[in-house]
Motif scaffolding. Structure first.
Motif, PDB file in Angstrom:
ATOM      1  N   THR A 116       0.840  -1.191   0.000  1.00  0.00           N
ATOM      2  CA  THR A 116       0.000   0.000   0.000  1.00  0.00           C
ATOM      3  C   THR A 116       0.880   1.249   0.000  1.00  0.00           C
ATOM      4  OG1 THR A 116      -1.688  -1.175   1.221  1.00  0.00           O
ATOM      5  CG2 THR A 116      -1.846   1.227   1.192  1.00  0.00           C
ATOM      6  N   PRO A 117       0.731   2.124  -0.998  1.00  0.00           N
ATOM      7  CA  PRO A 117       1.541   3.333  -1.006  1.00  0.00           C
ATOM      8  C   PRO A 117       1.151   4.258   0.145  1.00  0.00           C
ATOM      9  CG  PRO A 117      -0.033   3.337  -2.831  1.00  0.00           C
ATOM     10  CD  PRO A 117      -0.155   2.024  -2.142  1.00  0.00           C
ATOM     11  N   PRO A 118       2.109   5.010   0.684  1.00  0.00           N
ATOM     12  CA  PRO A 118       1.786   5.915   1.794  1.00  0.00           C
ATOM     13  C   PRO A 118       0.800   6.998   1.342  1.00  0.00           C
ATOM     14  CG  PRO A 118       4.052   6.226   1.030  1.00  0.00           C
ATOM     15  CD  PRO A 118       3.494   5.053   0.287  1.00  0.00           C
ATOM     16  N   ALA A 119      -0.009   7.468   2.283  1.00  0.00           N
ATOM     17  CA  ALA A 119      -0.998   8.515   1.976  1.00  0.00           C
ATOM     18  C   ALA A 119      -0.275   9.800   1.592  1.00  0.00           C
ATOM     19  CB  ALA A 119      -1.888   8.750   3.190  1.00  0.00           C
ATOM     20  N   GLN A 120      -0.849  10.528   0.645  1.00  0.00           N
ATOM     21  CA  GLN A 120      -0.237  11.776   0.159  1.00  0.00           C
ATOM     22  C   GLN A 120      -0.548  12.921   1.124  1.00  0.00           C
ATOM     23  OE1 GLN A 120       1.547  12.225  -2.792  1.00  0.00           O
ATOM     24  NE2 GLN A 120       1.583  10.013  -2.987  1.00  0.00           N
TER      25      GLN A 120
END
Ligand code: SF4
Length: 86
Positions: A82-86
């Motif tokens: 899961t990519p980190p939240a922007q």
């Protein structure tokens, strides 16, 4: 307990004894039930959310065909993807 999700009435385990999913002796039967369950994906997402943050020793039973340790491993793999939240 929370409100029932719309997929839960279609769960194969609804028609089986709950103990089947918590006893080592019936593990293969539980896994077979999950393998043919039409809502396995929904069940998996729900259990991973419900167990979020729990240690493996605080989890029990077979859900979506997975043992507690397998669910911990899967949750870690998903978190790593899961990519980190922007
Ligand atoms: S996949 Fe989930 S809902 Fe389906 S039988 Fe297994 S534990 Fe029950």
């Amino acid at each position: 307990m929370g409100a029932e999700s719309d997929w839960e009435p279609r769960a194969v385990c609804r028609r089986l004894e709950p103990e089947l999913f918590f006893e080592p002796a019936t593990r293969s039967l539980a896994k077979a039930a999950c393998a043919r369950c039409p809502v396995r994906a929904e069940c998996l997402d729900a259990v991973l959310i419900r167990e979020e943050g729990l240690r493996v020793g605080d989890r029990s039973g077979i859900f979506a065909g997975l043992l507690p340790g397998q669910r911990v491993a899967l949750a870690k793999r998903r978190a790593a993807q899961t990519p980190p939240a922007q």
